[in-house]
Design a protein around this motif. Structure first.
Motif, PDB file in Angstrom:
ATOM      1  N   GLY A  51       0.854  -1.185   0.000  1.00 47.02           N
ATOM      2  CA  GLY A  51       0.000   0.000   0.000  1.00 47.02           C
ATOM      3  C   GLY A  51       0.880   1.220   0.000  1.00 47.02           C
ATOM      4  O   GLY A  51       2.066   1.148   0.321  1.00 47.02           O
ATOM      5  N   ALA A  55      -1.463   4.240   3.862  1.00 46.13           N
ATOM      6  CA  ALA A  55      -2.519   3.283   3.562  1.00 46.13           C
ATOM      7  C   ALA A  55      -2.934   2.504   4.803  1.00 46.13           C
ATOM      8  O   ALA A  55      -3.999   1.909   4.833  1.00 46.13           O
ATOM      9  CB  ALA A  55      -2.055   2.326   2.471  1.00 46.13           C
ATOM     10  N   ARG A 229      -5.538   0.458   0.845  1.00 48.70           N
ATOM     11  CA  ARG A 229      -5.545   1.815   0.325  1.00 48.70           C
ATOM     12  C   ARG A 229      -6.368   2.680   1.258  1.00 48.70           C
ATOM     13  O   ARG A 229      -7.515   2.380   1.514  1.00 48.70           O
ATOM     14  CB  ARG A 229      -6.110   1.849  -1.090  1.00 48.70           C
ATOM     15  CG  ARG A 229      -5.994   3.221  -1.717  1.00 48.70           C
ATOM     16  CD  ARG A 229      -6.270   3.199  -3.199  1.00 48.70           C
ATOM     17  NE  ARG A 229      -7.670   3.244  -3.510  1.00 48.70           N
ATOM     18  CZ  ARG A 229      -8.305   2.410  -4.300  1.00 48.70           C
ATOM     19  NH1 ARG A 229      -7.653   1.418  -4.848  1.00 48.70           N
ATOM     20  NH2 ARG A 229      -9.584   2.547  -4.539  1.00 48.70           N
TER      21      ARG A 229
END
Lengths: 530, 447
Positions: A51, A55, A229
């Motif tokens: 990520g 994230a 995310r």
């Protein structure tokens, strides 16, 4: 802790998941760091957690390691719900964490570092050095991590230090190893070694959680991938069935250009000429032993090398921050293909170097490129506050001009901020870096030094920064790119100079293979030639 | 998922007011709370220390505070006394504040003040026959130079030898105290008197504000009766000049900018090519000049217009200045306000003793409590000033002590005009900034 009984025994073969995190929710004031995130790591696999920055990878791992308490959600280790109140609990549960920055004590030996906190021996017998050494030796042989327990940690290379960190976890009985961006500081060869070690560990029944944002490595070594995310799960992928593009899209939420698209370079006259440059480190030891290279107008010269081989000092000397003890740097302005007179910029100081046309994106933005407690406006003139545009007679600041300059940078380089007077530290890392780049490029330099320009910034910002560097090249500037990321060097540079122990060992084309570069970076090709 | 868009503020008068209030709140809020907490604690202490039933104790405490206010600001005369006590606190407060901007903790204001007073005194005594127009400026300038010299020693030692400024400035304080005391008791001792000089001649003194008014504007607009009871002298005006100079230097000049960069991040200063050494010395010299003025103006403006050998080390102005500067968050306005607070407290002390029977020392307790409350807020930044071996942990990121001074309305207007570029699901993930006006958590929770 009542769960402590679970710990020491080998994982029962019946349980499927070594780690299962369910619906983890954690909110910081103003930010939801982890929004009902699920993570399931099968026993005996290498599981990638990827990520962008922000994230929620670190939050999740800090929860697993007991450093952060989640607001809701539960953690299961070997299919049993556990409550992890701190690293002590985590270690008892067999979770070991190898941090990005090593937690080692340099003046102690390998063995002492590994047993620290669990030293063999008691009050009466004292520290039993021999027993410790034997135990470490046995451990390192069992897991195929050969190392001399008597060597001082400060004498070890970075890769070996990481090995010590891994051994430390294994010594404490870790079955689940969390590796936080382990390859950031390694050479390609060391990275390969690490991967071999990880595969070996998995074969012996260990489970590895691998945090990274380097997609190539994810594909190379992992089995399963969890993508986060903005604090949410956006995908669980099987490594065999996916590719870089798919992972990147999941991470960023849109298609990302992984390869930098650029036209072939059209190099012009020599802009920067470095001759026999020498300099000393902070400890007055010679670190640059006669550096020679030149950068042409309209080209990017990449400097590859393992960190600590003099790149930092080279950049500082070129930017005027460090005194050269010998040699010469000359700068020539090239306008419309016509070279002007060469200017000697050796040891003229950072301030004068900027005036001469050197722009410098520093290696560590928070530490030296910004004053994070001050506003964007203030930071937009760092190093340039005495320029005629920004102050009368270099004494009285022209606040109006400075403000409009700051706003110009914010608009042109799309720096995301609530206002230009916001303190720098309220911006994300990527936006901080953007402001530095805006500041350095905004004053139309002749020669751009970009040191680790994408370190610590996320994929979207990396793409932006790369485009800017290419644009500078195409505008006829001389660009020097120093980066620890070989991929970055190879995809951006028109020529690559490899630095090893304070010297440029070779200048090669970007088509050179990773192995060739790796050999040069570790100085081994020199040995071969002799 | 809704992508938070960047908020651009429009610059309507209302929003301007809100923003202004926000700035005011953020710069004044915490110091005010510190003072409030100190006063509440002080109240509790008075209640513990005084006799009688709970109600009586409470009454004592309330009347103590009533007298505190009346004693310092109750009538024109006491205001005048308070202002006379405030003046040197402003000068020394600026001395500490300026050094603080450069990241230096100037404990040496007391010594710089002593040296300034001494040099002004020597000139006043030796050249007492000169007319005041020449003598007074000469003494003031000399005191500034002397203070600047004393301060720059600290700066030089710090810049070139790396000596910690707290240590060197404390040691220089004692050197200053004893050298000055020796001079007063030696070559400059008044004949027939011990441990003091003769008073300055009239031409070497500063007139009180009331007298000055009577001699100038008073001839037109009417005289102030009993002018002698209003002791505050013209150095108060000088202090205001000093405040304006300080404000201008720190917020409008490249020098002030350089100091901020050095103070907040020396590495960035190196990167920017700002000479750390030169600016440190300059900052300390200027700080010393402010403190030197404090010494000279008090000698020249307040009775007994003479130097007393024991006065140098027993004078707490230079140390109170630390509180003044920190409580005032090193801004010009803050320094005035906190100097008024400290000056008022000191003025009101005897009133407490006289009218309520509460020991006048209460005001020192209050001062200490205010400082304590301020210091608690500053803990991380305090750690920065400790020598490395005394630090418990790595220095934590200091809070923004100094509000950003470069502000311009034009700037915000400009920003509001530009639209947010990029598609909604655009390039940079930047939740923390775009999402909210609220201060984002300073330490990022992410890798």
């Amino acid at each position: 802790m009542q769960e402590s009984t679970v710990v020491t025994q080998r994982p029962a073969s019946s349980s499927l998941y070594a780690v299962e995190m369910r619906e983890i929710y954690k909110a910081w004031p103003g930010v939801v760091a982890s929004d009902h995130v699920n993570l399931r790591v099968r026993k005996g696999e290498i599981h990638a957690l990827v990520g962008e920055n922000g994230a929620g990878k670190s939050t999740l791992m800090n929860i697993l390691y007991g450093l952060v308490t989640p607001d809701s959600g539960e953690v299961l280790i070997n299919d049993r719900v556990v409550h992890i109140a701190g690293p002590r609990d985590a270690i008892r549960l067999g979770i070991g964490m190898v941090h990005q920055h090593f937690m080692l004590i340099p003046p102690l030996t390998v063995a002492e570092n590994i047993v620290l906190g669990n030293e063999p021996g008691g009050l009466v017998s004292g520290y039993q050095r021999r027993r410790a050494n034997e135990e470490i030796k046995a451990l390192s042989e069992r897991y195929g991590l050969p190392i001399d327990p008597n060597v001082l940690v400060e004498k070890l290379s970075v890769g070996q230090q990481q090995r010590v960190e891994i051994l430390k976890m294994l010594y404490r009985g870790a079955d689940i190893l969390v590796m936080d961006e382990p390859t950031g500081v390694l050479t390609p060869q060391e990275t390969d070694d690490l991967f071999a070690v990880l595969r070996d560990l998995v074969k012996q029944g260990k489970t590895v959680i691998f945090i990274t944002h380097k997609l190539r490595e994810v594909l190379a070594v992992t089995d399963t991938i969890t993508v986060l995310r903005r604090g949410k799960n956006v995908g669980e992928l099987i490594t065999r069935e996916t590719n870089q593009r798919e992972i990147a899209r999941a991470m960023v939420g849109r298609d990302v250009l992984l390869r930098v698209e650029k036209e072939p370079a059209r190099p012009g006259a020599v802009v920067v000429q470095v001759k026999n440059l020498q300099a000393q480190s902070d400890r007055d030891l010679a670190v640059l032993h006669g550096i020679n290279f030149e950068v042409h107008a309209g080209e990017i010269l990449g400097i590859a090398g393992v960190e600590g081989n003099g790149q930092t000092e080279l950049v500082e000397v070129l930017a005027g921050m460090r005194k050269a003890t010998g040699g010469q740097i000359t700068l020539t302005e090239v306008k419309d293909g016509v070279a002007g007179p060469a200017k000697d910029i050796t040891n003229i100081g950072a301030s004068n170097a900027r005036i001469a046309g050197v722009a410098h994106i520093p290696e560590d933005r928070r530490e030296s490129g910004l004053v994070i407690t001050e506003s964007i406006v203030d930071n937009s003139i760092l190093g340039r506050h005495h320029w005629r545009e920004f102050s009368r007679n270099s004494i009285i600041l022209r606040l109006k001009q400075i403000a409009s300059w700051a706003n110009k940078l914010i608009t042109e380089f799309d720096v995301r901020t609530p206002s230009a007077v916001a303190a720098m530290r309220t911006l994300s890392g990527g936006n901080q870096q953007k402001l530095i780049i805006a500041r350095e490029l905004g004053s139309n330099p002749i020669f751009l030094i970009a040191a680790q320009p994408t370190r610590g910034v996320d994929i979207g910002a990396i793409e932006f920064i790369h485009r800017q560097l290419i644009a500078q090249r195409d505008a006829g500037k001389a660009v020097l790119l120093i980066s620890a990321e070989l991929d970055e060097i190879r995809s951006l540079s028109d020529r690559i100079a490899v630095m090893y122990e304070g010297q440029i060992v070779d200048i090669v084309s970007p088509e050179a293979t990773e192995e060739e570069l790796g050999c040069l970076m570790t100085g081994s090709s020199i040995v071969n030639e002799v | 998922m809704a992508m938070p868009t960047v908020q651009r503020r429009t610059s309507t008068p209302a929003s301007r007011l809100t923003r202004w209030m926000h700035t005011l709140k953020s710069s004044l809020g915490r110091p005010l709370i510190a003072v409030l907490v100190a006063f509440i604690l002080g109240m509790i202490i008075v209640m513990i220390a005084s006799p009688g039933a709970l109600g009586d104790r409470f009454n004592t405490a309330v009347s103590a505070y009533y007298n505190l206010v009346m004693g310092s600001f109750g009538n024109i005369q006491s205001i005048s006394y308070t202002l006379a006590k405030t003046t040197p606190l402003i000068f020394t407060g600026l001395a500490v504040a300026l050094a603080y901007r450069a990241g230096l903790f100037n404990i040496g204001a007391a010594g710089q003040l002593a040296v300034g007073a001494m040099v002004a005194g020597i000139i006043g005594l030796k050249l007492g026959s000169l007319p005041g127009v020449i003598l007074v400026p000469m003494m003031l300038v000399a005191s500034m130079l002397a203070g600047a010299f004393w301060g720059s020693i600290v700066g030089i030692l710090k810049a070139w030898r790396g000596a910690h400024e707290v240590v060197t400035s404390i040691m220089l304080n004692w050197i200053a105290f004893y050298v000055c005391a020796a001079l007063v008791e030696g070559p400059f001792q008044a004949p027939g008197l011990s441990q003091q000089t003769t008073p300055l001649s009239a031409s070497a003194t500063l007139p009180s504000l009331a007298n000055l008014y009577n001699q100038t504007l008073g001839t037109i607009f009417g005289q102030i009766p009993l002018a002698a009871q209003y002791t505050v002298d013209v150095s108060l005006l000088l202090a205001f000049v000093a405040l304006v100079v300080y404000w201008f230097l720190t917020s409008r000049t490249t020098f002030g900018y350089s100091l901020r960069v050095i103070g907040q991040n020396p590495k960035a200063a190196r990167y920017a090519g700002i000479s750390v050494k030169r600016n440190l010395v300059l900052a300390m010299a200027l700080a010393g000049a402010f403190a030197g003025l404090a010494g000279a103006t008090r000698l020249m403006g307040q009775s007994p217009y003479q130097l007393i050998s024991s006065g140098f080390s027993s004078d707490s102005t230079g140390f109170d200045a630390i509180g003044v500067a920190l409580l005032g968050r090193t801004t010009a306005i803050g320094v005035i306000l906190s100097a008024l607070l400290f000056g008022g407290l000191q003025q009101a002390g005897p009133f407490l003793q006289l009218n309520v029977g509460v020991p006048g020392d209460l005001i020192y307790i209050l001062q200490a409590l205010v400082l304590f409350a301020v210091a608690v807020e500053y803990v991380p930044s305090f750690q920065r000033f400790l020598p490395p071996f005394m630090r418990r942990t790595k220095p934590v990121l200091a809070p923004p002590l100094v509000p950003n001074l470069i502000k311009s309305e034009a700037l915000l207007e400009h920003a509001s005009g530009s639209s947010t570029a990029g598609p909604p699901e655009a390039t940079l993930t930047d939740n923390s900034v775009g999402a909210t006006d609220a201060p984002t958590p300073a330490t990022s929770q992410e890798d």
